[in-house]
Write a protein that holds these residues in place. Structure first.
Motif, PDB file in Angstrom:
ATOM      1  N   ARG A 236      65.650 -63.958  52.201  1.00 43.81           N
ATOM      2  CA  ARG A 236      66.498 -63.609  53.334  1.00 43.81           C
ATOM      3  C   ARG A 236      65.667 -63.070  54.490  1.00 43.81           C
ATOM      4  O   ARG A 236      65.906 -63.401  55.657  1.00 43.81           O
ATOM      5  CB  ARG A 236      67.531 -62.576  52.878  1.00 43.81           C
ATOM      6  N   ILE A 237      64.666 -62.235  54.176  1.00 45.16           N
ATOM      7  CA  ILE A 237      63.800 -61.669  55.229  1.00 45.16           C
ATOM      8  C   ILE A 237      63.018 -62.783  55.934  1.00 45.16           C
ATOM      9  O   ILE A 237      62.920 -62.819  57.160  1.00 45.16           O
ATOM     10  CB  ILE A 237      62.832 -60.624  54.624  1.00 45.16           C
ATOM     11  N   ARG A 268      70.490 -72.962  56.689  1.00 41.38           N
ATOM     12  CA  ARG A 268      71.003 -73.683  57.856  1.00 41.38           C
ATOM     13  C   ARG A 268      71.649 -72.700  58.813  1.00 41.38           C
ATOM     14  O   ARG A 268      72.416 -71.828  58.386  1.00 41.38           O
ATOM     15  CB  ARG A 268      72.027 -74.744  57.434  1.00 41.38           C
ATOM     16  N   LYS A 269      71.355 -72.878  60.064  1.00 44.65           N
ATOM     17  CA  LYS A 269      71.912 -72.004  61.089  1.00 44.65           C
ATOM     18  C   LYS A 269      73.434 -72.134  61.170  1.00 44.65           C
ATOM     19  O   LYS A 269      74.147 -71.166  61.443  1.00 44.65           O
ATOM     20  CB  LYS A 269      71.282 -72.338  62.452  1.00 44.65           C
ATOM     21  N   SER A 270      73.931 -73.367  60.930  1.00 42.16           N
ATOM     22  CA  SER A 270      75.381 -73.620  61.064  1.00 42.16           C
ATOM     23  C   SER A 270      76.206 -72.823  60.058  1.00 42.16           C
ATOM     24  O   SER A 270      77.335 -72.409  60.344  1.00 42.16           O
ATOM     25  CB  SER A 270      75.651 -75.117  60.905  1.00 42.16           C
ATOM     26  N   THR A 271      75.639 -72.606  58.861  1.00 42.98           N
ATOM     27  CA  THR A 271      76.394 -71.880  57.823  1.00 42.98           C
ATOM     28  C   THR A 271      75.874 -70.466  57.614  1.00 42.98           C
ATOM     29  O   THR A 271      76.606 -69.572  57.207  1.00 42.98           O
ATOM     30  CB  THR A 271      76.319 -72.641  56.497  1.00 42.98           C
ATOM     31  N   GLY A 272      74.583 -70.260  57.869  1.00 41.76           N
ATOM     32  CA  GLY A 272      73.993 -68.944  57.637  1.00 41.76           C
ATOM     33  C   GLY A 272      73.743 -68.649  56.174  1.00 41.76           C
ATOM     34  O   GLY A 272      73.337 -67.530  55.822  1.00 41.76           O
ATOM     35  N   GLU A 273      73.955 -69.645  55.311  1.00 40.70           N
ATOM     36  CA  GLU A 273      73.808 -69.445  53.868  1.00 40.70           C
ATOM     37  C   GLU A 273      72.472 -70.008  53.385  1.00 40.70           C
ATOM     38  O   GLU A 273      71.901 -70.928  53.957  1.00 40.70           O
ATOM     39  CB  GLU A 273      74.952 -70.141  53.123  1.00 40.70           C
ATOM     40  N   ILE A 274      71.997 -69.393  52.288  1.00 40.35           N
ATOM     41  CA  ILE A 274      70.785 -69.883  51.629  1.00 40.35           C
ATOM     42  C   ILE A 274      71.210 -70.603  50.357  1.00 40.35           C
ATOM     43  O   ILE A 274      71.877 -70.029  49.498  1.00 40.35           O
ATOM     44  CB  ILE A 274      69.826 -68.719  51.293  1.00 40.35           C
ATOM     45  N   GLU A 275      70.811 -71.869  50.258  1.00 43.50           N
ATOM     46  CA  GLU A 275      71.203 -72.665  49.110  1.00 43.50           C
ATOM     47  C   GLU A 275      69.981 -73.364  48.518  1.00 43.50           C
ATOM     48  O   GLU A 275      69.008 -73.643  49.221  1.00 43.50           O
ATOM     49  CB  GLU A 275      72.232 -73.734  49.528  1.00 43.50           C
ATOM     50  N   ARG A 276      70.070 -73.623  47.234  1.00 41.38           N
ATOM     51  CA  ARG A 276      68.994 -74.354  46.580  1.00 41.38           C
ATOM     52  C   ARG A 276      69.144 -75.842  46.918  1.00 41.38           C
ATOM     53  O   ARG A 276      70.240 -76.394  46.877  1.00 41.38           O
ATOM     54  CB  ARG A 276      69.048 -74.156  45.070  1.00 41.38           C
TER      55      ARG A 276
END
Length: 291
Positions: A236-237, A268-276
């Motif tokens: 995240r950082i 992705r900037k559009s979702t703001g989520e971190i995914e594998r």
């Protein structure tokens, strides 16, 4: 030092190639323009010859040798670029000329530049040559035995030829002036553009160097942080820093497990989520990672 040397080599290559392109463009423009203006002068010479033939046609029908000769002399004197003009018969003898001294003389020497050998037809009716030390366009027009001429001339197909020499002095003066303008414009562009390009290249290189240094510092910070915090927080950082520093719309973190196995996290900037992210064998990202 190695990075600085590479950057300066890149700068020199950009400036040199720009200089080379400008130089080639200027030279090519000058050559093409010269060829075009010479071609235009040739066309003007041919038009002039056709006009003279049309003017002489009526005089031929009137069978006035004196008036024909006077007309050629008048045309020759009135046209500053027209150096010489004469009519030869089928034997190559000058029968009319803008210069009285040439009457009755053989025109074989004048015909030699076009007819390289007896019986050999010239490749063109207009050639660029030197006459009396001057560059001229020499144009030859056959005078054919047309229907209205056959009252006096019976069996001949060709009655003779009109030959004119038109000076290239005016055309070459115009070419020299235009070439000087193009050359001056090219030099001006080089003098102005090369320093401008040098400054812009320095600015661009400085931005690249600054971003490279920032990324190097970021990697060092992440390496130290990775020893004290868990992986998810570290991810995240990293993504937050990349988003804020580079303004990226998408970023990846790749963790190598083995030589052929990688774990990839995608933000992705559009979702703001971190995914594998699952990597397919044909995925361009996988090819970039393996490089």
């Amino acid at each position: 030092d190695m990075q600085a040397g590479w950057i300066h080599s890149l700068k020199r290559a950009i400036i040199f190639r720009t200089f080379l392109v400008l130089t080639v463009t200027v030279i090519a423009t000058m050559l093409l323009l010269r060829d075009r203006l010479i071609h235009e002068s040739k066309a003007d010479t041919e038009d002039l010859g056709n006009t003279i033939v049309l003017s002489l046609k009526n005089l031929m029908m009137e069978r006035s040798a004196t008036l024909m000769q006077e007309t050629l002399e008048t045309i020759g004197k009135g046209k500053s670029s027209l150096l010489k003009m004469f009519i030869v018969d089928t034997e190559g003898t000058v029968i009319y000329s803008s210069n009285k001294d040439d009457l009755g003389s053989s025109a074989k020497e004048s015909c030699a530049p076009c007819h390289i050998a007896p019986g050999v037809r010239p490749k063109d009716t207009t050639i660029l040559m030197k006459a009396n030390g001057l560059k001229v366009h020499r144009h030859m027009i056959k005078i054919r035995n047309e229907a209205e001429c056959q009252g006096c001339h019976f069996d001949e197909d060709v009655l003779g030829a009109l030959v004119i020499d038109r000076s290239m002095k005016g055309a070459y003066s115009l070419i020299a002036m235009i070439e000087l303008v193009i050359l001056g414009s090219g030099v001006f562009l080089i003098v102005v553009l090369v320093p401008f390009l040098s400054r812009k290249t320095d600015q661009y290189i400085s931005e690249i160097t600054a971003q490279s240094n920032e990324l190097t510092l970021l990697y060092m910070m992440m390496e130290k942080l990775s020893r004290s915090i868990d992986v998810d927080t570290l991810k995240r950082i990293v993504f937050d820093i990349v988003k804020n520093m580079l303004g990226a719309d998408r970023a990846y973190i790749v963790i190598s497990r083995t030589a052929d196995h990688f774990r990839v996290s995608e933000w992705r900037k559009s979702t703001g989520e971190i995914e594998r992210k699952r990597l397919d064998p044909e995925d361009p990202l996988l090819k970039a990672i393996k490089r």
